[in-house]
Write a protein that holds these residues in place. Structure first.
Motif, PDB file in Angstrom:
ATOM      1  N   GLN A 161     -18.067  57.858   6.409  1.00 27.64           N
ATOM      2  CA  GLN A 161     -19.477  57.528   6.239  1.00 27.64           C
ATOM      3  C   GLN A 161     -19.656  56.041   5.914  1.00 27.64           C
ATOM      4  N   ASN A 162     -18.797  55.547   5.050  1.00 25.31           N
ATOM      5  CA  ASN A 162     -18.989  54.205   4.497  1.00 25.31           C
ATOM      6  C   ASN A 162     -17.913  53.194   4.835  1.00 25.31           C
ATOM      7  N   GLU A 163     -16.830  53.638   5.464  1.00 25.91           N
ATOM      8  CA  GLU A 163     -15.752  52.700   5.792  1.00 25.91           C
ATOM      9  C   GLU A 163     -15.570  52.636   7.301  1.00 25.91           C
ATOM     10  N   ASP A 164     -15.009  51.516   7.759  1.00 26.62           N
ATOM     11  CA  ASP A 164     -14.755  51.353   9.180  1.00 26.62           C
ATOM     12  C   ASP A 164     -13.391  51.975   9.510  1.00 26.62           C
ATOM     13  N   LEU A 165     -13.413  52.954  10.412  1.00 24.08           N
ATOM     14  CA  LEU A 165     -12.182  53.694  10.697  1.00 24.08           C
ATOM     15  C   LEU A 165     -11.107  52.801  11.307  1.00 24.08           C
ATOM     16  N   LEU A 166     -11.489  51.967  12.254  1.00 25.36           N
ATOM     17  CA  LEU A 166     -10.483  51.117  12.911  1.00 25.36           C
ATOM     18  C   LEU A 166      -9.807  50.183  11.903  1.00 25.36           C
ATOM     19  N   GLU A 167     -10.634  49.629  11.005  1.00 22.96           N
ATOM     20  CA  GLU A 167     -10.078  48.760   9.958  1.00 22.96           C
ATOM     21  C   GLU A 167      -9.077  49.529   9.096  1.00 22.96           C
ATOM     22  N   ALA A 168      -9.469  50.758   8.736  1.00 23.34           N
ATOM     23  CA  ALA A 168      -8.597  51.594   7.903  1.00 23.34           C
ATOM     24  C   ALA A 168      -7.286  51.902   8.625  1.00 23.34           C
ATOM     25  N   ILE A 169      -7.372  52.107   9.937  1.00 26.69           N
ATOM     26  CA  ILE A 169      -6.155  52.389  10.724  1.00 26.69           C
ATOM     27  C   ILE A 169      -5.196  51.203  10.636  1.00 26.69           C
ATOM     28  N   TYR A 170      -5.732  49.980  10.821  1.00 24.91           N
ATOM     29  CA  TYR A 170      -4.883  48.781  10.724  1.00 24.91           C
ATOM     30  C   TYR A 170      -4.312  48.634   9.318  1.00 24.91           C
ATOM     31  N   GLN A 171      -5.173  48.924   8.337  1.00 29.17           N
ATOM     32  CA  GLN A 171      -4.762  48.761   6.944  1.00 29.17           C
ATOM     33  C   GLN A 171      -3.621  49.717   6.565  1.00 29.17           C
ATOM     34  N   HIS A 172      -3.717  50.960   7.041  1.00 26.07           N
ATOM     35  CA  HIS A 172      -2.711  51.959   6.656  1.00 26.07           C
ATOM     36  C   HIS A 172      -1.485  51.963   7.559  1.00 26.07           C
ATOM     37  N   PHE A 173      -1.697  51.672   8.830  1.00 29.24           N
ATOM     38  CA  PHE A 173      -0.583  51.824   9.780  1.00 29.24           C
ATOM     39  C   PHE A 173      -0.091  50.492  10.347  1.00 29.24           C
ATOM     40  N   GLY A 174      -0.822  49.408  10.119  1.00 27.95           N
ATOM     41  CA  GLY A 174      -0.445  48.131  10.710  1.00 27.95           C
ATOM     42  C   GLY A 174      -0.910  48.030  12.160  1.00 27.95           C
ATOM     43  N   ALA A 175      -0.455  46.989  12.849  1.00 36.37           N
ATOM     44  CA  ALA A 175      -0.945  46.692  14.200  1.00 36.37           C
ATOM     45  C   ALA A 175      -0.599  47.786  15.210  1.00 36.37           C
ATOM     46  N   ASP A 176       0.437  48.584  14.916  1.00 32.20           N
ATOM     47  CA  ASP A 176       0.850  49.619  15.873  1.00 32.20           C
ATOM     48  C   ASP A 176       0.019  50.900  15.774  1.00 32.20           C
ATOM     49  N   LYS A 177      -0.915  50.916  14.853  1.00 32.45           N
ATOM     50  CA  LYS A 177      -1.861  52.032  14.697  1.00 32.45           C
ATOM     51  C   LYS A 177      -1.153  53.394  14.599  1.00 32.45           C
TER      52      LYS A 177
END
Ligand SMILES: [Zn+2]
Ligand SMILES: [Zn+2]
Length: 340
Positions: free
Chosen positions: A212-228
């Motif tokens: 609802q409040n966070e950007d999913l793509l950003e979170a993906i990079y944040q948790h998994f790095g550039a390799d998503k």
């Protein structure tokens, strides 16, 4: 014995019916707990495409064996069991190739054939799967939905060391996340709208993104790095999350479709082609998934108790649906308790 019959959407009647006779290859079980799942809710709303009324529901159960037929060897009176609710033909291509969950004539107890919402149930012994002595009745009723999760994780491929994104934090999304982690995923992230379900996921040890409040793509990079993410599990069954899965996948990612879609999907086939995505469906489970599910709960590697939000007595069956309709995302798993 008392049987709960849904005579039409939203109406449950209790009827006194005779207990069927136990044939030589069958067992009689005394039902202990019944879990209510999303598919049951569709039946309650008259929105399940493959169910007609009247119907006896109940496919997520735990029970005690109280009688066995003369030819039954692998279960004994007093055993704790759960039941695989699939009734299959045994003759079609999937059935003869080890994929009976995809039987061309598949009937599922509680939908196209009589379910287990009754005090006793008589069933072919080969549908019974033994539960360990120390497992609670409630945990036993979770083995069926957990087997859905185990099957979905296996459909993705080797999960060890993989980065996993799960879209949807309902009971199935939650169990898929926990299963992925328990079976060796390196990192697991759940995306979900409901603050309540996000909180439950966190309590189960899963990292979350507030869709609802966070950007999913950003979170993906944040948790998994550039390799998503290596694997993405869609566990809701709606177009917006399927779109996210396709759009945010890495080139070469595998997307497992676990959610049940009511509408026709519209996905970006251009990405599927150009990004070499693998789209994999996952439907129900097989015996080996039950065995793995039981092992995971027994070894306390999956938290199921936190998913139970409500308990209702058998005689108040309809109350379960009232709770689900009124509480919405705050009703995760409602358990029907039989009289002892
Ligand atoms: Zn179910
Ligand atoms: Zn078949």
């Amino acid at each position: 014995m008392l049987q709960a019959i849904m005579t039409q959407p939203g109406t449950i009647e209790f009827r006194e019916v005779p207990i069927p006779e136990v044939k030589s290859n069958q067992i009689k079980i005394k039902i202990k707990r019944i879990g209510v799942c999303g598919s049951d809710v569709h039946v309650n709303h008259g929105k399940h495409p493959y169910t007609s009324y009247p119907v006896v529901q109940g496919h997520e159960i735990s029970a005690e064996v109280v009688e066995i037929g003369s030819d039954v060897k692998h279960v004994a009176i007093g055993d704790k069991v759960t039941i695989q609710p699939q009734v299959v033909c045994g003759k079609c291509y999937p059935c003869t190739h080890g994929m009976y969950n995809d039987c061309e004539e598949l009937k599922v107890m509680g939908f196209q054939t009589t379910g287990m919402a009754s005090e006793y149930f008589v069933v072919d012994a080969n549908k019974a799967i033994a539960l360990p002595e120390g497992m609670s009745w409630e945990q036993g009723a979770f083995i069926e939905p957990l087997a859905v999760a185990v099957h979905a994780v296996r459909r993705a491929g080797d999960i060890k060391g993989k980065r996993v994104l799960v879209l949807g934090g309902g009971p199935i999304g939650n169990l898929v996340s926990q299963t992925a982690k328990a079976m060796g995923a390196e990192a697991v992230l759940i995306s979900e709208l409901s603050p309540y379900r996000l909180e439950v996921a966190r309590r189960c040890g899963i990292k979350t993104v507030d869709a609802q409040n966070e950007d999913l793509l950003e979170a993906i990079y944040q948790h998994f790095g550039a390799d998503k993410a290596d694997y993405i599990f869609e566990c809701i069954g709606i177009n917006p999350t399927m779109k996210q899965a396709i759009d945010y996948a890495r080139k070469g990612s595998t997307i497992v479709v676990v959610g049940v879609f009511a509408d026709l999907g519209a996905i970006n086939m251009g990405f599927v082609q150009d990004h070499e995505l693998s789209l994999v469906g996952s439907a129900m489970y097989r015996e080996e998934d039950y065995i793995k599910a039981i092992e995971l709960v027994k070894e306390q590697r999956i938290e199921v108790d936190l998913l139970v939000t409500h308990r209702v007595k058998f005689g108040d069956y309809a109350e379960a649906y009232k709770i689900i309709d009124e509480q919405k995302d705050k009703a995760m798993k409602v358990i029907i308790e039989m009289e002892e």
